[in-house]
Design a protein around this motif. Structure first.
Motif, short mmCIF file in Angstrom:
data_model
loop_
_atom_site.label_atom_id
_atom_site.label_comp_id
_atom_site.label_asym_id
_atom_site.label_seq_id
_atom_site.Cartn_x
_atom_site.Cartn_y
_atom_site.Cartn_z
N SER A 291 0.82 -1.22 0.00
CA SER A 291 0.00 0.00 0.00
C SER A 291 0.85 1.26 0.00
O SER A 291 1.85 1.36 0.72
N ALA B 115 -1.04 4.19 0.13
CA ALA B 115 -2.09 5.16 0.49
C ALA B 115 -1.62 6.05 1.64
O ALA B 115 -0.78 5.63 2.45
N ARG B 116 -2.18 7.25 1.70
CA ARG B 116 -1.83 8.15 2.81
C ARG B 116 -2.56 7.65 4.06
O ARG B 116 -3.74 7.29 4.02
N ASP C 227 -3.62 9.25 6.59
CA ASP C 227 -4.79 10.06 6.96
C ASP C 227 -6.03 9.63 6.18
O ASP C 227 -7.14 9.61 6.72
N ASP C 228 -5.83 9.31 4.89
CA ASP C 228 -6.97 8.90 4.06
C ASP C 228 -7.54 7.57 4.57
O ASP C 228 -8.75 7.39 4.65
N VAL C 229 -6.63 6.66 4.92
CA VAL C 229 -7.10 5.35 5.39
C VAL C 229 -7.82 5.52 6.72
O VAL C 229 -8.89 4.95 6.96
N ARG C 230 -7.23 6.38 7.58
CA ARG C 230 -7.87 6.60 8.89
C ARG C 230 -9.30 7.12 8.70
O ARG C 230 -10.24 6.61 9.30
N SER C 231 -9.46 8.12 7.82
CA SER C 231 -10.80 8.68 7.62
C SER C 231 -11.75 7.61 7.09
O SER C 231 -12.91 7.53 7.53
N ALA C 232 -11.25 6.79 6.17
CA ALA C 232 -12.13 5.74 5.60
C ALA C 232 -12.56 4.76 6.69
O ALA C 232 -13.71 4.33 6.72
N ARG D 298 -15.15 6.34 8.96
CA ARG D 298 -16.48 6.33 8.31
C ARG D 298 -17.10 4.94 8.42
O ARG D 298 -18.26 4.77 8.72
N PHE E 134 -11.35 0.89 -1.69
CA PHE E 134 -10.16 1.59 -1.17
C PHE E 134 -9.59 0.83 0.02
O PHE E 134 -8.38 0.58 0.09
N ASN F 178 -6.00 -1.52 0.31
CA ASN F 178 -4.88 -1.03 1.12
C ASN F 178 -4.72 -1.66 2.50
O ASN F 178 -3.64 -1.64 3.06
#
Ligand code: ADP
Length: 454
Positions: free
Chosen positions: A51, A53-54, A56-61, A64, A86, A90
């Motif tokens: 992975s 991926a950032r 922060d992006d994974v954390r937000s996903a 959610r 996503f 990742n």
């Protein structure tokens, strides 16, 4: 959470202050400040090695995803949702952690009582980097980038009672927070040295490594990089003592460099610190060169210097269980005794071994070993002897057999317990697809044999 100011109250106050003639009514009490009393629960998500991926992006996903989750919270894996491309691309796994305390108190945590704190991390696959400058001797230290693949799952595999792991985690978290907030050490004193002491094989070294790994994950938003330096205290006392002084200097110079990088969180693990005390004693009695005193003193001075850096945690272990009276130990803030596993811990350790052997097909798969978890262990013995419980139920037989094995292992260290299933298997006359009950009977014999050799 602080409530926003109530507009009505502000208006009333404004009226009161402007109308001088009218008697001013007492101001109504302020509405209570609503505290957010949800329980913080850590949710750890491990990224796939591939992975990019950032975080922060994974954390937000994941946040959610958790908002949609209307279940209770209990330690263990959470499936990565297949309908989220996503996350499936990742994330390798997601796990809920640290709820055991609540669950042990028989309090079920429902989703609305929980404030999930998501930690996303990627394991380092670099392996240890050894210092080989010791001219053919033992390396004087190993360096690991954290979180390391080698320590993955170690925290979960260590089983203790009485919340020892949670206590250590909280202690380290408070120490890092105090440092971060710049608390004045003259007003409130604390340091970042932990000493675990107890008999050999009780998991002290593993617990130190596992704690460093956990903290590197939990604090990765403040410290994006973490390293563990594992110092081999024995090797610092080479037969060439003049070399030892140089080794200590070199080692601490390296640590100092790491610590100067303020985004690094550095863990220094010094195993078997009693060897330092022994060296000092031997030097005093004249049986070892007095250089060794200089080496120990150099180490203590260097540690004191390190203490002033906010991003270092020093982890030490000692196999001496009685009072350890060296200057070194006085410096430790938290001294935790790590003893041999209790009956319940032995049961859990053996259960986890059994689970692994069933999972990998060594033992015939009768059912999931999760069913063997005993929620109220204290009453276990009486329950096992109740006639209605003794009916021919496989689960029940297995619980009983596992309990007997755990009882038979009294006095064994965690290390010996983890070896026991292997020794048992090697002693089986028919080792293929063995029945778990037969296996556990054999284990009791093997344990007795092992104990008689102690
Ligand atoms: P010590 O430093 O106390 O000598 P180690 O950390 O070397 O002990 O422990 C060796 C191994 O024994 C660990 O990796 C672990 O597999 C096992 N072990 C010891 N204590 C426990 C425990 N309480 N729970 C689970 N495993 C344990």
């Amino acid at each position: 959470l602080q409530n926003p100011p109530d507009p009505d109250i502000s208006d009333q106050n404004a009226v009161a202050s402007t109308s001088a003639s009218a008697p001013s009514p007492p101001p109504p009490p302020l509405p209570p400040v609503l505290a957010d009393d949800r329980v913080s629960v850590s949710v750890e998500a491990c990224l796939k090695p591939s992975s990019t991926a950032r975080i922060d992006d994974v954390r937000s996903a994941i946040e959610r995803m958790l908002e949609k989750r209307s279940l209770s919270y209990i330690d263990g894996p959470v499936p990565v949702p297949l309908d989220d491309p996503f996350l499936t691309e990742n994330v390798e796994r997601i796990r809920i952690c640290d709820t055991d305390e609540w669950v042990q108190n028989h309090e079920i945590l429902l989703f609305w009582q929980v404030k999930p704190v998501v930690h996303v991390f990627q394991l380092s696959e670099e392996g240890p980097c050894e210092d080989l400058s010791g001219d053919g001797q033992l390396p004087s230290f190993n360096e690991w980038m954290l979180p390391a693949k080698e320590f993955d799952g170690m925290w979960e595999s260590l089983i203790y009672e009485s919340g020892l792991k949670q206590r250590l985690l909280r202690y380290a978290a408070s120490a890092l927070l105090f440092t971060e907030k710049g608390i004045d050490p003259f007003l409130v004193s604390w340091n970042r040295i932990i000493l675990l002491h107890g008999p050999p094989g009780t998991g002290k070294t593993s617990l130190c490594k596992a704690l460093a790994q956990k903290l590197s994950i939990r604090f990765n938003s403040r410290y994006p990089q973490s390293q563990l330096i594992e110092v081999n205290a024995h090797s610092l006392f080479s037969k060439w003592f003049s070399e030892s002084g140089k080794l200590v200097a070199k080692l601490f110079q390296k640590i100092q460099e790491m610590v100067e990088e303020e985004n690094n969180l550095v863990f220094v693990l010094i195993d078997e610190v009693e060897s330092l005390a022994a060296a000092r004693k031997a030097a005093l009695s004249g049986s070892e060169p007095s250089d060794s005193i200089r080496v120990v003193n150099a180490l203590l001075t260097q540690m004191d210097k390190l203490k002033s850096s906010p991003n270092v945690i020093i982890l030490t272990t000692s196999n001496i269980t009685t009072a350890i009276d060296i200057a070194f130990v006085d410096r430790a803030d938290i001294k935790a005794y790590v003893g041999p596993p209790t009956l319940q811990a032995r049961y859990e350790i053996l259960r986890s071994c059994l689970q692994e052997l069933v999972k990998k097909g060594i033992l015939s798969n009768f059912q999931d070993c999760d069913h063997l978890v005993i929620p109220n262990f204290a009453c276990m013995k009486e329950k096992l002897n109740m006639p209605e419980m003794q009916e021919a139920q496989t689960k029940f037989h297995l619980c009983k057999q596992l309990f007997e094995a755990a009882e038979a292992c009294e006095g064994m260290s965690g290390r010996s317990l983890r070896k026991l299933p292997f020794l048992t298997h090697a002693a089986l006359s028919n080792p293929y697809n063995c029945d778990p009950i037969k296996f556990l009977c054999k284990m009791v014999d093997t344990a007795r044999g092992e104990l008689s050799e102690l």
